[in-house]
Design a protein around this motif. Structure first.
Motif, short mmCIF file in Angstrom:
data_model
loop_
_atom_site.label_atom_id
_atom_site.label_comp_id
_atom_site.label_asym_id
_atom_site.label_seq_id
_atom_site.Cartn_x
_atom_site.Cartn_y
_atom_site.Cartn_z
N GLN A 192 -8.44 25.13 12.40
CA GLN A 192 -7.54 23.99 12.37
C GLN A 192 -7.37 23.45 10.96
OE1 GLN A 192 -9.94 21.54 15.04
NE2 GLN A 192 -10.22 20.08 13.38
N THR A 193 -6.30 22.73 10.79
CA THR A 193 -5.99 22.10 9.51
C THR A 193 -6.60 20.72 9.46
OG1 THR A 193 -4.16 21.46 8.07
CG2 THR A 193 -3.84 21.12 10.41
N SER A 194 -6.49 20.08 8.33
CA SER A 194 -6.96 18.70 8.21
C SER A 194 -5.96 17.76 8.87
CB SER A 194 -7.16 18.33 6.74
OG SER A 194 -5.95 18.51 6.02
N ARG A 195 -6.42 16.57 9.19
CA ARG A 195 -5.56 15.62 9.89
C ARG A 195 -4.35 15.24 9.04
NH1 ARG A 195 -9.78 12.89 7.51
NH2 ARG A 195 -11.18 13.72 9.09
N TYR A 196 -3.24 15.03 9.69
CA TYR A 196 -1.99 14.56 9.08
C TYR A 196 -1.35 15.56 8.13
CZ TYR A 196 -4.22 10.16 10.53
OH TYR A 196 -4.88 9.19 11.23
N SER A 197 -1.91 16.77 8.01
CA SER A 197 -1.40 17.68 6.99
C SER A 197 -0.04 18.25 7.33
CB SER A 197 -2.40 18.82 6.78
OG SER A 197 -2.66 19.48 7.99
N SER A 198 0.39 18.19 8.58
CA SER A 198 1.72 18.69 8.93
C SER A 198 2.79 17.62 8.79
CB SER A 198 1.72 19.21 10.37
OG SER A 198 1.48 18.16 11.28
N LEU A 199 2.36 16.39 8.50
CA LEU A 199 3.29 15.28 8.39
C LEU A 199 3.61 14.95 6.94
CD1 LEU A 199 1.61 12.89 11.01
CD2 LEU A 199 3.45 14.54 11.40
N ALA A 200 4.70 14.24 6.74
CA ALA A 200 5.01 13.74 5.41
C ALA A 200 4.01 12.63 5.06
CB ALA A 200 6.44 13.20 5.37
N ASN A 201 3.40 12.75 3.89
CA ASN A 201 2.39 11.77 3.48
C ASN A 201 3.00 10.69 2.62
OD1 ASN A 201 0.26 13.22 4.70
ND2 ASN A 201 0.29 14.66 2.99
N VAL A 202 2.61 9.46 2.89
CA VAL A 202 3.14 8.32 2.16
C VAL A 202 2.02 7.72 1.30
CG1 VAL A 202 4.17 6.03 2.36
CG2 VAL A 202 4.82 7.83 3.96
N GLY A 203 2.34 7.49 0.03
CA GLY A 203 1.38 6.87 -0.87
C GLY A 203 1.88 5.53 -1.36
N VAL A 204 0.94 4.72 -1.84
CA VAL A 204 1.27 3.39 -2.36
C VAL A 204 1.01 3.38 -3.85
CG1 VAL A 204 0.77 0.93 -2.24
CG2 VAL A 204 0.69 2.32 -0.16
N SER A 205 1.98 2.91 -4.62
CA SER A 205 1.80 2.85 -6.07
C SER A 205 2.72 1.78 -6.65
CB SER A 205 2.15 4.21 -6.70
OG SER A 205 3.48 4.56 -6.43
N ALA A 206 2.46 1.47 -7.92
CA ALA A 206 3.35 0.52 -8.61
C ALA A 206 4.74 1.16 -8.71
CB ALA A 206 2.79 0.21 -9.98
N ALA A 207 5.73 0.51 -8.11
CA ALA A 207 7.02 1.19 -7.93
C ALA A 207 8.21 0.43 -8.48
CB ALA A 207 7.24 1.47 -6.45
N TYR A 208 8.17 -0.91 -8.53
CA TYR A 208 9.36 -1.68 -8.89
C TYR A 208 9.02 -2.79 -9.87
CZ TYR A 208 10.53 0.39 -4.36
OH TYR A 208 10.70 1.25 -3.32
N VAL A 209 9.99 -3.07 -10.76
CA VAL A 209 9.92 -4.24 -11.63
C VAL A 209 11.25 -4.98 -11.49
CG1 VAL A 209 9.70 -5.11 -13.97
CG2 VAL A 209 8.38 -3.10 -13.26
N PHE A 210 11.21 -6.22 -11.02
CA PHE A 210 12.43 -6.99 -10.80
C PHE A 210 12.69 -7.90 -12.00
CE2 PHE A 210 10.95 -6.00 -6.50
CZ PHE A 210 12.11 -5.44 -5.97
N GLY A 211 13.77 -7.61 -12.71
CA GLY A 211 14.16 -8.44 -13.84
C GLY A 211 13.33 -8.19 -15.08
N ASP A 212 13.88 -8.60 -16.24
CA ASP A 212 13.16 -8.45 -17.49
C ASP A 212 11.90 -9.30 -17.48
OD1 ASP A 212 15.10 -6.77 -18.38
OD2 ASP A 212 16.23 -8.33 -19.46
N GLY A 213 10.80 -8.66 -17.80
CA GLY A 213 9.54 -9.40 -17.83
C GLY A 213 8.97 -9.72 -16.47
N GLY A 214 9.60 -9.18 -15.41
CA GLY A 214 9.11 -9.45 -14.06
C GLY A 214 7.82 -8.71 -13.78
N SER A 215 7.16 -9.16 -12.76
CA SER A 215 5.89 -8.52 -12.40
C SER A 215 6.15 -7.21 -11.65
CB SER A 215 5.06 -9.47 -11.53
OG SER A 215 5.77 -9.79 -10.35
N THR A 216 5.19 -6.32 -11.73
CA THR A 216 5.29 -5.03 -11.05
C THR A 216 4.98 -5.20 -9.57
OG1 THR A 216 4.59 -3.89 -13.06
CG2 THR A 216 4.41 -2.68 -11.00
N GLN A 217 5.81 -4.62 -8.74
CA GLN A 217 5.62 -4.68 -7.30
C GLN A 217 5.20 -3.31 -6.78
OE1 GLN A 217 6.01 -7.64 -5.56
NE2 GLN A 217 6.18 -8.46 -7.65
N PHE A 218 4.34 -3.33 -5.78
CA PHE A 218 3.91 -2.07 -5.18
C PHE A 218 4.91 -1.63 -4.11
CE2 PHE A 218 0.05 -3.33 -7.19
CZ PHE A 218 -0.62 -2.14 -7.47
#
Length: 1020
Positions: free
Chosen positions: A658-684
């Motif tokens: 057998q394979t490892s769990r969830y390996s046949s599915l699309a995996n979703v990760g969390v990371s710093a992804a967005y910055v809103f506006g100049d000087g804005g804080s980073t959003q995950f």
């Protein structure tokens, strides 16, 4: 490979003992006429009037014929007699309390108290009866004689006195095909595999079954003293009952039960010492300074050959400022960081159990306290365990039972980083003049490894196991139903705080991991005998669920750590992390066993597995197997009188993986992804990291196994020869794909991997006479795999393509070594190509184009062994037992290789750091040095591959069992004392920490432990 003289002697001794054993086996088992005459003379000697004369006859249990040459001995005395050609003996005993012992090769020893008897006839039972031994085969038991698959019971009895805390360590080398590695940490579990590698990216773990329940906890949690037996399932027909869970073999662990009779109170205690099996340590002051000088050989010695010292060379100017005083002089220290951070290790082990039973109930209660202190400070392992096994026959149709234990492991403390310990200069002390630990002894970002002593560390692992079962005899004769509910629960706590963590700002954290699984099995068994035909049908339906939850809270930036991890809010920066997973399996299995007079045997199994980790289109897999057995020695035409038993086994089956769990599915990760506006804080944000594969399938391993079991010469020689050949298709493997897809790889099914091998075990009873016994066991195993297919013909040239970047080649083993070939070291004065310098390795130009690049890599061999060999000798004389166990792994010419290259290139770190002592580095005045040392780094720095073959004196044990009046006065059932040793000597050409752990001349290695133990076993 080149063997040392001592290795040659060890290997020669192995084969000499086999030859000697064979000579004994061909010897006449009966006493010579001269022996008999001598015994008759003893018998006619004058007797003391108080002596009692006992006569009798000894016969065979099955044939009822007399047995000549049986040794009859009065226990705890030198009085011996031997039966004549009619099986008759005559002996004198001092009193009615005397015990007679009847001993003959090929038969079980039998004892009889004289009492008021004057004539004692004895029926000896053939030791061949070990074929009546019951072994665990999964969801049931079978007589050994009726087993058709490859099932072996491990020999635990000869190794129980070994100084170790993990039951897996007792299995090293004891079963051919079962490969168990070494450990170099307190309480650690070694790597375990069965019959090599059958997969590339699938599960490679051996399945552990504890009292019928799949066990995913650490073997560290199991008290070795609680284990009654371990059975190893190796081929597809044997493992089929566990389906895809058992793709890599099965260890069936059975815990002890109480037995009918008087209550038994058993206590055992052991103390063992542990120290490195090799004296490998960092350089002391003089060698360290010499090492710096040779890094500057171009200045410390005179050109052109750099072998004559340069009187103008100033070594002090080259030494790092951290090793000088305010006046610029070298510090006078010759400090051993190694000695400061290490100590003599020890094991203290205490076991207590109470067991007993009646015809209605049996019970076992046990507890243990184990402490293992490793040779590195704070490498600690403490274990407390308690077990309760209870079984009762509630009615004549219902049996219920409970098998349970709780284990509490304490691994508090943070050991100093051993790599950094070996890096520290002997000229520097870890403390300043005020006695405080220096933070950065070198004045760099490398912190003092002894700062770990300041950590407040709480590292606990609590294991809970319970299996509740009920066995119902249904109204239909031979039909029974068993229901079992097994539970595993684990709690892990890791709380730690240290003022020097988080870049010296202080850090504290609390981690909690909870794991739970259950196994729910329903088993229906039907036994039917019709004349000489016996049938057993087994029907199984079961389910498993597993879940895990992890939470960590931590803070950094503490002005004080008074309350440590119990006051995380004191930290300036506070964080939290959590995750969880869940998986489930269900399965159905049907097995049919057929037996005709234990002569013709058949086992057929079909198993259906379902696993949540597979793709929606392939949740289930079906895996059949069939095996047959033929006891040739029971045929009427088989008239070979020196063959006691000869059984042929043939099995064929399909296993999954057998394979490892969830390996046949699309995996979703969390990371710093967005910055809103100049000087804005980073959003995950969330991002898809892995590509789904809805067609991911089960691996399928099709395998055949042929085995021949034999017992010869009245059980003086027995053994097994096996050959297996498997083919794995639909290999689970992560394949690189074009990044234009948005992903770098995807898990899919590819190719074919073949795996084959031979196994051989031989047990001989060399001597069994006059109270002296000598038995020998020899095991041999060879395994090799080969990649047959991968991704197919990618280039369209009609040739199957390799995957060199992944180290996978068609026609080669998975452990292939693909690298540059080294041919000596460049010397001063030679015409050296650009990119290389004196002291760097000379690389073979494989294609002869005058350029060294990736095209010059070649297949140099394999990291897998060529074969494994072990030899156990067991000697018994009166109440003494001595066992000596040699274990060996050999690689031949091009196998069992590993890179082992200590390399020094002059830079700031190399000048500052310390290294292991006594290494044969190159220098202009040591042109034949083995390892590279250069002023500048070469363009390519390949490793030097060395053979890891070794012969190890792995276990030695000497015990004495007290008998006679002492035992009677103390009202004991058993009293035994022992001394033992483990890993006492290793003969190898490998240089470094240990060949079996694949750790060479490197600062980040660790030694294997050599241990001596003394202990006591007593039963009331």
């Amino acid at each position: 490979m080149k063997y040392s003289v001592l290795q040659k002697k060890i290997i020669a001794l192995t084969f000499l003992q086999v030859t000697v054993s064979a000579a004994f086996l061909n010897a006449n088992a009966e006493n010579t006429a001269a022996d008999r005459l001598a015994n008759k003379k003893l018998l006619v000697a004058g007797y003391n009037l108080a002596d009692i004369i006992i006569t009798g006859k000894v016969t065979d249990e099955k044939t009822k014929s007399p047995i000549p040459g049986v040794t009859v001995k009065v226990k705890d005395s030198q009085t011996i007699a031997v039966t004549d050609e009619n099986g008759v003996y005559k002996i004198t005993v001092p009193n009615e309390q005397a015990i007679l012992s009847f001993n003959y090769v090929g038969y079980d020893v039998q004892e009889k108290q004289v009492g008021s008897l004057k004539n004692i006839n004895i029926i000896l039972k053939s030791a061949q009866a070990n074929l009546e031994e019951v072994v665990v085969v999964g969801y049931g038991t079978q007589k050994k004689a009726d087993v058709t698959g490859s099932v072996v019971r491990a020999n635990l009895d000869d190794f129980r006195n070994a100084p170790t805390t993990n039951v897996a360590n007792l299995l090293q080398g004891t079963v051919p095909g079962l490969n168990v590695g070494q450990v170099n940490r307190a309480g650690a579990t070694p790597g375990i595999s069965i019959r090599g590698q059958n997969t590339l990216g699938g599960n490679q773990n051996v399945l552990i079954i504890l009292d019928g329940v799949q066990y995913n906890g650490s073997l560290t949690s199991i008290n070795p003293d609680d284990i009654a037996s371990i059975d190893v399932l190796k081929d597809a027909s044997a493992t089929a009952v566990y389906g895809a869970q058992a793709a890599n073999g099965v260890l069936l662990i059975t815990s002890r039960k109480g037995t009918v009779g008087r209550t038994r109170i058993s206590f055992s205690t052991q103390y063992a010492t542990q120290k490195p099996n090799i004296d490998l340590r960092p350089m002391a002051r003089d060698e360290y300074l010499d090492h710096i000088k040779y890094l500057y050989y171009d200045q410390a010695f005179l050109a052109p050959d750099f072998t004559q010292p340069n009187p103008a060379f100033d070594l002090i100017s080259k030494v790092d400022p951290s090793m000088k005083d305010a006046q610029g002089n070298l510090l006078p220290n010759d400090f051993s960081w190694y000695d400061e951070a290490t100590k003599r290790g020890s094991i203290v082990d205490n076991q207590l159990s109470v067991s007993g039973g009646t015809d209605k109930i049996n019970y076992l209660l046990s507890g243990s306290l184990t402490r293992n202190s490793g040779f590195i400070e704070n490498d600690n392992f403490k274990r407390k365990s308690i077990r309760a096994n209870i079984e009762t026959k509630a009615t004549n149709w219902l049996t219920i039972g409970l098998q349970s234990f709780g284990t509490f492991v304490n691994e508090d403390g943070v050991e100093p980083n051993f790599t950094d310990i070996n890096l520290m200069s002997p000229l520097i002390l870890p403390w300043d003049n005020s006695g405080n630990l220096k933070i950065n002894p070198f004045g760099t970002n490398l912190t003092n490894p002894l700062l770990s002593y300041q950590a407040d560390d709480y590292d606990r692992h609590n294991y809970f196991f319970a299996n509740v079962y009920g066995n119902v005899q249904l109204p239909i004769k031979g039909l029974s139903y068993k229901i079992s509910f097994g539970n595993n629960y684990r709690l892990d706590f890791k709380n730690i705080s240290n003022m020097y963590d988080a870049n010296l700002t202080g850090q504290a954290s609390k981690e909690t991991t909870t794991y739970y699984d259950y196994t729910f099995d329903n088993l229906l068994t039907y036994n039917k005998t019709i004349g000489k035909h016996s049938f057993t049908g087994t029907l199984l339906y079961g389910a498993i669920e597993r879940e895990n939850s992890y939470t960590r809270a931590y803070s950094t930036g503490f002005s004080r750590l008074t309350l440590g991890y119990d006051n995380l809010q004191q930290g300036t920066n506070r964080f939290a992390i959590s995750n969880a997973w869940k998986e489930s399996l269900n399965y159905q299995m049907f097995r049919l066993n057929y037996n005709y007079e234990s002569k013709y045997l058949f086992t057929g199994t079909i198993r259906r597995d379902g696993f949540s980790g597979f793709a929606e289109n392939n949740k289930y897999g079906i895996f059949p197997s069939v095996s047959v057995g033929w006891d040739i020695s029971k045929e009427s035409f088989f008239k070979v009188n020196w063959v006691d038993n000869l059984k042929l086994r043939v099995g064929y089956g399909v296993a999954g993986n057998q394979t490892s769990r969830y390996s046949s599915l699309a995996n979703v990760g969390v990371s710093a992804a967005y910055v809103f506006g100049d000087g804005g804080s980073t959003q995950f944000g969330q991002q898809v990291n892995g590509m789904a594969n809805p067609d991911l399938r089960w691996e399928r391993t099709t395998g055949a196994n042929i085995g021949l079991e034999f017992t010869l010469l009245k059980n003086r020689l027995s053994g097994t020869v096996e050959y297996y050949n498997t083919k794995t298709t639909d290999l689970l493997y992560s394949v690189n794909i074009p990044v234009i897809t948005g992903f770098s790889n995807v898990l899919t099914n590819i190719g074919q991997l073949n795996n084959q091998g031979v196994e051989f075990s031989l047990n001989s009873k060399n001597i069994n006479s006059g109270g002296f016994q000598w038995n020998t066991s020899l095991n041999f195993a060879r395994n090799a795999n080969k990649i047959v297919k991968l991704l197919g013909d990618l280039n369209g040239d009609g040739v199957e393509d390799d995957l060199p970047q992944s180290g996978l080649f068609i026609g080669q083993p998975t452990a292939v070594i693909y690298d540059y070939q080294v041919n000596g070291i460049w010397q001063v004065g030679e015409q050296i190509p650009t990119g290389y310098s004196p002291g760097t390795y000379r690389i073979v130009d494989q294609n002869g184009d005058g350029v060294i690049n990736a095209s010059d890599r070649a297949i140099l061999g394999s990291s897998a062994p060529a074969y494994r060999l072990s030899l156990l000798n067991n000697f018994q004389y009166k109440n003494f037992t001595l066992s000596i166990f040699l274990n060996s792994i050999q690689g031949g010419k091009n196998s069992y290789l590993a890179g082992n290259t200590p390399r020094i290139i002059r830079d700031d770190n190399a000048i500052r750091n310390n290294y292991l002592s006594g290494i044969d580095y190159w220098s202009p005045d040591n042109p034949n040095g083995k390892y590279p040392r250069s002023i500048v780094s070469a363009t390519l720095n390949p490793p030097l591959f060395q053979n890891r073959s070794f012969v190890r004196l792995q276990d030695v044990s000497l015990s004495y069992k007290f008998t006679g009046k002492l035992i009677e006065r103390m009202k004991l059932q058993n009293l035994n004392v022992f001394v033992s040793g483990r890993n006492l000597a290793t003969w190898t050409n490998w240089e470094g920490w240990d060949p079996e752990t694949n750790q060479g001349l490197t600062n980040d290695g660790r030694p294997v432990f050599k241990g001596y133990a003394v202990g006591l076993n007593v039963t009331f």
